[in-house]
Design an enzyme around this catalytic site. Sequence first.
Site, PDB file in Angstrom:
ATOM      1  N   SER A 182     -45.362  55.905  59.392  1.00 36.19           N
ATOM      2  CA  SER A 182     -45.094  57.289  59.760  1.00 36.19           C
ATOM      3  C   SER A 182     -45.900  58.181  58.829  1.00 36.19           C
ATOM      4  O   SER A 182     -46.306  57.758  57.735  1.00 36.19           O
ATOM      5  CB  SER A 182     -43.594  57.584  59.593  1.00 36.19           C
ATOM      6  OG  SER A 182     -43.334  58.973  59.622  1.00 36.19           O
ATOM      7  N   TYR A 219     -35.846  58.034  54.155  1.00 28.90           N
ATOM      8  CA  TYR A 219     -36.816  57.606  55.164  1.00 28.90           C
ATOM      9  C   TYR A 219     -38.231  57.617  54.592  1.00 28.90           C
ATOM     10  O   TYR A 219     -39.006  56.676  54.795  1.00 28.90           O
ATOM     11  CB  TYR A 219     -36.729  58.520  56.383  1.00 28.90           C
ATOM     12  CG  TYR A 219     -37.631  58.113  57.523  1.00 28.90           C
ATOM     13  CD1 TYR A 219     -37.454  56.893  58.170  1.00 28.90           C
ATOM     14  CD2 TYR A 219     -38.646  58.959  57.970  1.00 28.90           C
ATOM     15  CE1 TYR A 219     -38.269  56.521  59.222  1.00 28.90           C
ATOM     16  CE2 TYR A 219     -39.467  58.590  59.033  1.00 28.90           C
ATOM     17  CZ  TYR A 219     -39.279  57.367  59.654  1.00 28.90           C
ATOM     18  OH  TYR A 219     -40.098  57.002  60.697  1.00 28.90           O
TER      19      TYR A 219
END
Length: 258
Positions: A140, A153
């Site tokens: 990501s 995250y």
Amino acid sequence: MTDPTVTGPGLRTALVTGASSGIGEATARRLAAEGYRVVAAARRRDRLDALAAEVPGVRAVTLDVTDQASVDALAGSLDRCDVLVNNAGGAFGLEPVAEARVDDWQRMYDVNVLGALRVTRALLPKLVASGDGVLVMLTSTAAFVSYEGGGGYCAAKHAQSAMTETLRLELCGEPVRVVEVAPGMVKTDEFALTRFGGDAERAAKLYEGVPDPLTADDIADVIAFAVTRPAHVNIDRLVVRPRAQAAQHKVHRVTSGS
């Protein structure tokens, strides 16, 4: 005994984890269209069975990347693996570090980081044996830039990205290409919903006013591009954002009436 409909001599095989929805499902569809025998793996077998019934060349296999026995059973059932797409992952919670839930952070590490490690370690010998293996790691843009509320995250994706870079160094000289695909804002049916514990209103606000966020098909297209390059061409890293997102903190939003 290995089911010959899953793999067999001469059949180039791609394993896609987290294939029951979103990017994983779209990638399974796209690689099947490219001629791969696709092993679509995830926990939700009913969704995988529906996918396999619809798309020729796709076989459903139950997999929990947080369970070593589940990973080992899948790896042992395959005669070969030419492409591994480590897509299984997810974000849980958006609290600041001071209010973080340890259980959420544990889940993010176990799925995103350790899950990818388990599957990679189990399938790496088959990727090498294929003579032209491709290992794709879905990270990501959170792997490179942190943001408020994203501590867990971001940390997990930073770790996954570091693992990818390390693998590329350690596998230098082996017939395996290591590719990192790092999406920005992708609108799928479940990612934001999972992050906010099923709160549909909060999930919708994440994309509110954003013209044309990326779709799962956009990312599947990028993965297929990287995987289908000639054997001597390695795409180290692809960062993919919608045009409306210039950076993590810079997103164009259209207000109503404008």
